[in-house]
Scaffold this motif. Structure first.
Motif: not given
Length: 171
Positions: A19-33, A35-43, A165-168
């Motif tokens: 599920c954590l790998a899925n979370l990272v996949g969702v973040i990487l699939g979004c435009q940079p900056q 959503n808040h999770l992008w900032y948690h991961l990269f900045s 979690v995956t559906r969320c």
């Protein structure tokens, strides 16, 4: 990041990793900056002086206000921590189930950030999470605690929790 287990991992730990790998996949699939999770991961340092998603108080994340580990209080059973929590909440409240998922995603992303980026810990420790916290242990324990609440307090099986979690993440 996490010491090798002294015994084989159980299914719950494997599901958590997936599920954590899925979370990272969702973040990487979004435009940079975007959503808040992008900032948690990269900045994570850019979270300073913002309102934490799920934070109940009208205070920005900063050493002068409340830090990330102070804005949401839960009991050991996963209930709201203080009886006056709702009375003093100024930014609205999330259902407990939403809060479990949100905190799992937030702290999970911090864990992945510290695992993959050597300077991430210094960006989180102090300006975002209290200096007195053992940062890696604290983040991992929060992820595992929310993972447990998602199963036990929602009365889900391991498989149902992973599906939930995956559906969320897909929404």
């Amino acid at each position: 990041f996490m010491p090798p287990p002294s015994s084989p991992r159980d299914q719950s730990d494997d599901d958590l990793c997936h599920c954590l790998a899925n979370l990272v996949g969702v973040i990487l699939g979004c435009q940079p900056q975007s959503n808040h999770l992008w900032y948690h991961l990269f900045s994570p340092n850019e979270l300073k002086n913002t309102y934490m998603t799920g934070f109940m108080y009208d205070s920005k994340i900063s050493p002068e206000g409340l830090l990330y580990d102070c804005g949401v209080e839960l009991t050991a059973e996963g209930q709201y921590g203080r009886p006056d929590y709702h009375k003093h909440a100024t930014r609205g409240t999330y259902s407990l189930h939403s809060l479990y998922f949100l905190l799992w995603a937030n702290f999970g992303t911090f864990c992945i950030s510290m695992l993959t980026q050597p300077d991430s810990q210094s960006k989180i420790h102090g300006p975002i999470i209290s200096e007195w916290q053992a940062i890696r242990h604290y983040c991992v324990s929060q992820v595992k605690r929310m993972w447990m609440y998602l199963k036990n307090n929602l009365s889900l099986s391991d498989e149902e929790r992973s599906f939930f979690v995956t559906r969320c993440l897909m929404n």
